[in-house]
Design an enzyme around this catalytic site. Structure first.
Site, PDB file in Angstrom:
ATOM      1  N   CYS A 131       0.836  -1.200   0.000  1.00  0.00           N
ATOM      2  CA  CYS A 131       0.000   0.000   0.000  1.00  0.00           C
ATOM      3  C   CYS A 131       0.870   1.250   0.000  1.00  0.00           C
ATOM      4  CB  CYS A 131      -0.909   0.000   1.223  1.00  0.00           C
ATOM      5  SG  CYS A 131      -1.885   1.514   1.405  1.00  0.00           S
ATOM      6  N   TYR A 175      -7.477   5.145  -9.204  1.00  0.00           N
ATOM      7  CA  TYR A 175      -7.221   4.186  -8.135  1.00  0.00           C
ATOM      8  C   TYR A 175      -8.145   2.978  -8.262  1.00  0.00           C
ATOM      9  CZ  TYR A 175      -6.783   2.338  -3.368  1.00  0.00           C
ATOM     10  OH  TYR A 175      -6.571   1.535  -2.268  1.00  0.00           O
ATOM     11  N   GLU A 234       1.188   0.042  -7.182  1.00  0.00           N
ATOM     12  CA  GLU A 234       1.164   1.253  -6.361  1.00  0.00           C
ATOM     13  C   GLU A 234       2.613   1.578  -6.017  1.00  0.00           C
ATOM     14  OE1 GLU A 234      -1.395   1.344  -2.979  1.00  0.00           O
ATOM     15  OE2 GLU A 234      -3.065   0.374  -4.015  1.00  0.00           O
ATOM     16  N   ASP A 241      -2.990  -7.309   1.998  1.00  0.00           N
ATOM     17  CA  ASP A 241      -3.290  -6.613   0.742  1.00  0.00           C
ATOM     18  C   ASP A 241      -2.906  -7.518  -0.420  1.00  0.00           C
ATOM     19  OD1 ASP A 241      -4.172  -4.272   2.028  1.00  0.00           O
ATOM     20  OD2 ASP A 241      -2.118  -3.535   2.213  1.00  0.00           O
ATOM     21  N   TYR A 276       0.200  -4.633  -5.379  1.00  0.00           N
ATOM     22  CA  TYR A 276       0.941  -4.701  -4.127  1.00  0.00           C
ATOM     23  C   TYR A 276       2.244  -5.485  -4.278  1.00  0.00           C
ATOM     24  CZ  TYR A 276      -3.561  -3.168  -2.297  1.00  0.00           C
ATOM     25  OH  TYR A 276      -4.729  -2.470  -2.063  1.00  0.00           O
ATOM     26  N   CYS A 299      -2.183   1.342   7.576  1.00  0.00           N
ATOM     27  CA  CYS A 299      -0.879   1.037   6.990  1.00  0.00           C
ATOM     28  C   CYS A 299      -0.606  -0.435   7.214  1.00  0.00           C
ATOM     29  CB  CYS A 299       0.229   1.880   7.606  1.00  0.00           C
ATOM     30  SG  CYS A 299       1.866   1.453   6.966  1.00  0.00           S
ATOM     31  N   CYS A 347      19.126  -5.111   6.486  1.00  0.00           N
ATOM     32  CA  CYS A 347      19.721  -5.003   5.154  1.00  0.00           C
ATOM     33  C   CYS A 347      21.015  -4.206   5.270  1.00  0.00           C
ATOM     34  CB  CYS A 347      18.761  -4.309   4.196  1.00  0.00           C
ATOM     35  SG  CYS A 347      19.463  -4.018   2.559  1.00  0.00           S
TER      36      CYS A 347
END
Length: 224
Positions: A54, A86, A98, A133, A138, A201, A210
């Site tokens: 998202c 959208y 997105e 999602d 996504y 979210c 990372c």
């Protein structure tokens, strides 16, 4: 069930929605820092493009990255439909992801630092979804502007893939492709979580660190 399966498969040639010739209206300025979303930006500004779930939460990850971020914007890229809405993207019939456009000052923040934010902010092993999602919009993707960005992105994918495998995760599904046209999303999507602090979210990282910035910054093709 059929609709959900369709949403997790890219539309075949001829199946994508037709879209429109005119760009959608969007915000003129960034809600958080007041910069123009579409420029002009200061001389030397570079851009990066990422998709990882998202775009509301994804964009916030970058505008919170501190000095060096000139502006961020959300939009659609990687599909076939020009200037999609959208709702069209969510239908699974555009092929778009997105995405977040990040304009940054390479003298203050390196592309490798943006890659670290990207990798640590989501699970890049989930294919056409991110958490709850589900859909092609996504998917995990890095859309590179030049050969240096591609080299850095591919090295980081390999390195982070090894780190994930050591923690029991499956193969990385992140696509790395040349940056396609970017279509700005509607105004209400821009900096959505600044306008709506309690908004949704669904992003969640793997908890695997990372080391991209440390490993790649000294490389001969470091993308700064």
């Amino acid at each position: 069930m059929f609709f959900q399966r369709a949403k997790t498969q890219m539309p075949a040639a001829g199946q994508a929605l037709p879209g429109r010739a005119q760009a959608l209206p969007t915000a003129e300025r960034h809600v958080v820092n007041g910069e123009r979303l579409a420029g002009p930006w200061p001389e030397g500004t570079r851009t990066a493009l990422f998709g990882f779930g998202c775009f509301w939460g994804a964009e916030r990850k970058f505008w919170q990255a501190g000095p060096g971020i000139v502006v961020t914007a959300v939009g659609y890229a990687g599909g076939q439909t020009p200037n999609p809405t959208y709702e069209e993207v969510c239908s699974g019939l555009t092929g778009h992801n997105e995405v977040v456009l990040v304009a940054y000052d390479p003298a203050r923040i390196a592309y490798e630092d943006l890659l670290r934010i990207f990798w640590e902010s989501h699970d890049p092993t989930q294919g056409m979804r991110q958490g709850n999602d589900v859909g092609t919009q996504y998917r995990s993707g890095i859309y590179v502007a030049d050969a240096a960005q591609r080299a850095a992105a591919e090295r980081s994918r390999e390195a982070y893939g090894r780190a994930l495998a050591e923690r029991g995760y499956g193969p990385v599904t992140t696509e790395i492709v040349d940056a396609p046209p970017f279509y700005y999303a509607e105004e209400y999507h821009q900096q959505y979580l600044a306008r709506n602090p309690g908004g949704y979210c669904g992003l969640g990282g793997t908890g695997v660190a990372c080391q991209t910035g440390l490993d790649l910054a000294a490389g001969p093709n470091s993308a700064t």
